[in-house]
Design an enzyme around this catalytic site. Sequence first.
Site, short mmCIF file in Angstrom:
data_model
loop_
_atom_site.label_atom_id
_atom_site.label_comp_id
_atom_site.label_asym_id
_atom_site.label_seq_id
_atom_site.Cartn_x
_atom_site.Cartn_y
_atom_site.Cartn_z
N GLU A 1 4.49 -0.35 1.50
CA GLU A 1 4.57 -0.65 0.06
C GLU A 1 4.43 -2.14 -0.24
OE1 GLU A 1 8.23 0.85 -1.65
OE2 GLU A 1 7.86 2.90 -0.99
N GLU B 270 0.82 -1.22 0.00
CA GLU B 270 0.00 0.00 0.00
C GLU B 270 0.85 1.25 0.00
OE1 GLU B 270 0.72 1.57 3.03
OE2 GLU B 270 1.75 -0.35 3.40
#
Lengths: 376, 376
Positions: free
Chosen positions: B325, B182
């Site tokens: 991430e 994310e």
Amino acid sequence: MMEEQQQMEQELQNIIGSISPLDEAAMEKARARMDILTKPQGSLGRMEDLAVQLAGINGDFFPVGARKRVVVMAADHGVTEEGISAYPSEVTAQMVANFTGGGAAINVFGRQGEVEVEVVDVGVKVDNNLPGVKRVRVKAGSDNFRRRPAMNRLETLKALMAGIECAREAAGDGIKVLATGEMGIGNTTASSAVMAALSGYETSLVVGRGTGLDDEKLLHKQKVVSEALEMHKPDPKDPIGVLSLVGGLELAALAGLIIGASTHRIPVVIDGFISSTAALAAVKMCPNARYYLVPSHLSAESGHALLMDYLDLQPYIHMGMRLGEGTGAVLAMHLLEAAARVTLEMATFEDARVSNKDEAGEDEKEVGSETKGAEQ
Amino acid sequence: MMEEQQQMEQELQNIIGSISPLDEAAMEKARARMDILTKPQGSLGRMEDLAVQLAGINGDFFPVGARKRVVVMAADHGVTEEGISAYPSEVTAQMVANFTGGGAAINVFGRQGEVEVEVVDVGVKVDNNLPGVKRVRVKAGSDNFRRRPAMNRLETLKALMAGIECAREAAGDGIKVLATGEMGIGNTTASSAVMAALSGYETSLVVGRGTGLDDEKLLHKQKVVSEALEMHKPDPKDPIGVLSLVGGLELAALAGLIIGASTHRIPVVIDGFISSTAALAAVKMCPNARYYLVPSHLSAESGHALLMDYLDLQPYIHMGMRLGEGTGAVLAMHLLEAAARVTLEMATFEDARVSNKDEAGEDEKEVGSETKGAEQ
């Protein structure tokens, strides 16, 4: 023989004396690089510290795709006579054959991570003279250290020098990362004795269940180690003496490998309890060798956590493994490679046009830091 | 619109209802296989449990070299208006551009581990319409949940369904392992609120420093989360409601991805704090989804350890990372691949002619177990 021993001691001292601390300028450069990459400062945690250490070892950013090798030192232990392991030494040789056949866990992880597996016989009881095994057989297994010294000092020096030689060859082959591996029935017992002698920790804290001894056998193993230490009274200030009295051939060879890696400025990834005991011996001989150590996993063997603390190493992988062979170290090489790649392959704030606090105005000053968190 | 919402709720319930527990027979087969491989029984620790889980998901031994993908869900958060993050939302879009350029940490780890990186815009404030980004923009960022609901229920359902759709596409592409990633400035704040609402833990335990807030800003962030929870009084029994009131678009999409992965019997590796919060929401919606979760690393973000405990997941990698991430998840895929390879590539005692307790006579009965330890 006395002369040979004195020569080897001198040679070893020369090698140890040649090991220097890390390159501060290269570390500073790597640290500065970490801070301009498109990520929050410090957000890769100890991977950033690892990248900095690798640069300090290498004298510059560590290369991507560096050639890697695990050296699996195999030897037998006379102390198995005391029943500290429920099982006979023959399995050491059988597993060496398994390594050459490619069927052991270390082979699987090596293939996966593109890590070469070198198997070294420094003193397996049964000499199968297998192709693919490097033979530097100092003797056919150590002696039973509950009754007499495991090795004499010359034998220990020979095993140490064999390890140093493996590192020298690796450097010659273009190896840039080494890892420690081992196979030797009885070697948690020898490692516990060496750790206790060098660290001063109580036997009860450093002797573990190995492959899963029951309570009774665990107490017996502790007793054997305690009695051996009582009998030999090894001098903690003389690590070579400790290895001779209560160690093992593969432990000495691994300590040599670590010293040799440090000489050639090669980072050396330390596996579990046995490998870490060898690292302890290496660091006691040569404090500068500590800079070249990279931790890997936390073993389920009970003394390992304490030993890692003692060496001020924080293992990266926590999977409760206790297999040895170098398996944890080879798995951790993926993290080492990641640290190298981050340093060289990540975009900087400037490259990626992500606002950085240094180039922005007052209001935007913190934009760069904002990328400090996908987890913001 | 009400009808659309009811249809989606029904569709989601049908999908959730289709998720079954793991294949017990396949797990038993994998467990039995672990015990005949040339290593001490249990000596690969939690890697053995992982191999068994993977078999249970796959319905057979998990394949070697399975195709892998991390899905990076990106969205912005209106709650950034409250100054819970010192930095503006624009960095979300800048980092999305960095992902497409291949310069972020997730790209580096993806290339290293041969893991595809899919970037999905589920609601980034700035729409850059970049090639290489999958656009399922539910809205241009969530609303400020300190003042009003982050999203309405239909928007939340759309984000959930977008995640489910990503898993369906992955299955169609032959992907066998998924990971959650994310990017979204403000998303530790939303995650803390969702975690507190669903777990009942005190705000002070679940709100962390994100990218490194000082004490004062940390207290402010806690206050914003507490006040939002006080205002909305989300019902912990309604995870969709919780996500709508105090969540975020990428959190809902990740929860959907996890549900979708479970539907297609794909293991899904969970990254750090935000991903784990999405996993919590998914498991609250669908308890069977828990079986498909694979932990990765322990984040430095303070609520993560508590959240892992709550989900009964033990992270494998401890590097103090807090980048998000999907970076920790992609690194952990190496360990997942290792578990698959061990199962299929290691020699058995029989293959390698290493004595095994089952085939040996009384005296040799324990020989096989002896190979239980290189660390013996």
